[in-house]
Enzyme design. Structure first.
Site, PDB file in Angstrom:
ATOM      1  N   CYS A  72       0.783  -1.298  -0.101  1.00 61.52           N
ATOM      2  CA  CYS A  72      -0.097   0.034   0.078  1.00 61.52           C
ATOM      3  C   CYS A  72       0.744   1.195  -0.009  1.00 61.52           C
ATOM      4  CB  CYS A  72      -0.700   0.025   1.108  1.00 61.52           C
ATOM      5  SG  CYS A  72      -0.016  -0.167   2.772  1.00 61.52           S
ATOM      6  N   HIS A 118      -2.145   1.162   7.538  1.00 62.35           N
ATOM      7  CA  HIS A 118      -2.359   1.354   6.268  1.00 62.35           C
ATOM      8  C   HIS A 118      -2.034   2.589   5.527  1.00 62.35           C
ATOM      9  CE1 HIS A 118      -3.926  -0.387   2.769  1.00 62.35           C
ATOM     10  NE2 HIS A 118      -5.250   0.152   2.512  1.00 62.35           N
ATOM     11  N   ASN A 168      -7.802   3.691  -2.097  1.00 64.75           N
ATOM     12  CA  ASN A 168      -7.379   2.571  -1.654  1.00 64.75           C
ATOM     13  C   ASN A 168      -6.593   1.792  -2.567  1.00 64.75           C
ATOM     14  OD1 ASN A 168      -6.698   0.698   0.416  1.00 64.75           O
ATOM     15  ND2 ASN A 168      -8.633   0.370   1.121  1.00 64.75           N
TER      16      ASN A 168
END
Lengths: 104, 250
Positions: free
Chosen positions: B26, B164, B204
């Site tokens: 990520c 994240h 995302n």
């Protein structure tokens, strides 16, 4: 879609039907009956968790079946969470960009 | 700060939603999205940059087990830029010591990177006038998220536990009467307040089939899930005396 429309939560047969739909939608298959049973159980817990999250949420969020509904929270964290970015990020006042992990 | 901002509405600024699959990258996808957006806004040229190059040339080892956005920016500066996604496509695995940066033409490069102040007003102003920013968040509530604005109840989504990294691409407010579509009035549901809810729009890296076509919305103004802790962005333009005026579409 969202689980909100179901009262008070799926019954076993409904649960299995919901899980079958989930498997079709996200192309999931399990290697043996034991694994299937385990994932079904995790799926049920995630649906219950989603219902609770929706109860608690103060915004307009909807929680329910997602691609990750057959994963435990631990598996989800390991597969999709960036452990390095976890709270133990290096002290950014120190030379930003260091590679040392978790060094206080 | 404008009342709303959505860089997805600006042509060719936000690249398509990526899918990290089984690679915990990520950090690299957020950094790539940030560089692409900043490059498109400042250079008026749409590019898709190579995430795989960030993984292969990562200074900190195996990029598929996580990383830091500043590490991605330093890697870009060390390599004097990034190849295109087309030339150096994503493989979903980090191949340490397989850095092929020198092999391909650079399609984008950065001058620097900065960390913004830890306040949402400042982040909103930067977002609206300079472009998207990467942030670290606690992803605890995202596993079962489908749509809508997440406003964590006090004590949930620990803002200190960040695991994240995503890209803020805009912000806005729900209409004061927006409610959950599937809201059934049942004895178990608490009545929701009817005032509008300010939110961030976040890109995302779990594919477009997750959330709101790959995006999600998080409450703005309460440091929800630790969003203000590490707001980072690359700088693609040299500091100039006369600032180029850009503005985020409402």
């Amino acid at each position: 879609q969202g689980i909100r429309g179901q009262d008070p939560g799926p019954q076993p047969l409904e649960l299995k039907e919901a899980f079958t739909l989930y498997q079709i939608q996200y192309n999931r298959s399990y290697s043996n009956p034991a694994e299937y049973a385990r994932r079904l159980n995790i799926f049920a817990r995630n649906l219950a968790q989603a219902q609770q999250l929706q109860e608690e949420d103060l915004g307009t969020a909807e929680f329910g079946v997602t691609p990750f509904s057959d994963l435990t929270a631990e598996e989800f964290g390991q597969l999709y969470g960036s452990q390095r970015a976890a709270g133990r990020a290096p002290n950014v006042d120190r030379k930003v960009g260091s590679c040392e992990r978790g060094e206080s | 700060v404008p009342p709303t901002c959505d860089w997805r509405k600006a042509p060719s600024v936000i690249s398509s939603v990526r899918d990290q699959k089984s690679c915990n990258c990520c950090w690299a996808m957020a950094a790539a999205g940030n560089i692409e957006a900043q490059w498109a806004i400042k250079k008026r040229e749409f590019v898709e940059v190579s995430v795989q190059e960030l993984l292969d040339c990562d200074r900190c080892g195996n990029g598929c087990s996580g990383g830091y956005v500043w590490d991605a920016f330093i890697t870009v500066m060390n390599n004097s830029g990034l190849a295109s996604e087309k030339d150096y496509p994503f493989q979903g695995e980090a191949r340490a010591h397989k850095c092929q940066a020198k092999k391909y033409r650079k399609v984008a490069w950065i001058q620097d990177y900065i960390m913004l102040w830890e306040n949402e007003q400042g982040i909103a102003q930067y977002l609206a006038t300079e472009g998207p920013v990467t942030v670290n968040i606690n992803m605890q509530l995202l596993q079962n998220y489908q749509k809508g604005v997440i406003k964590p109840a006090p004590g949930t989504c620990d803002p200190q536990h960040l695991d994240h990294i995503v890209l803020i691409v805009g912000f806005g407010k729900t209409k004061s009467v927006e409610r959950r579509q599937t809201e059934a009035v049942s004895s178990r549901s608490k009545p929701r307040p009817r005032h509008s809810t300010p939110y961030w729009i976040l890109k995302n890296s779990w594919g477009a089939h997750w959330g709101e076509e790959g995006y999600f919305r998080l409450h703005r103004g309460s440091n929800a899930c630790g969003i203000t802790k590490y707001p980072l962005t690359a700088r693609v333009d040299k500091p100039v005396k006369k600032r180029q005026v850009v503005s985020c579409p409402p």
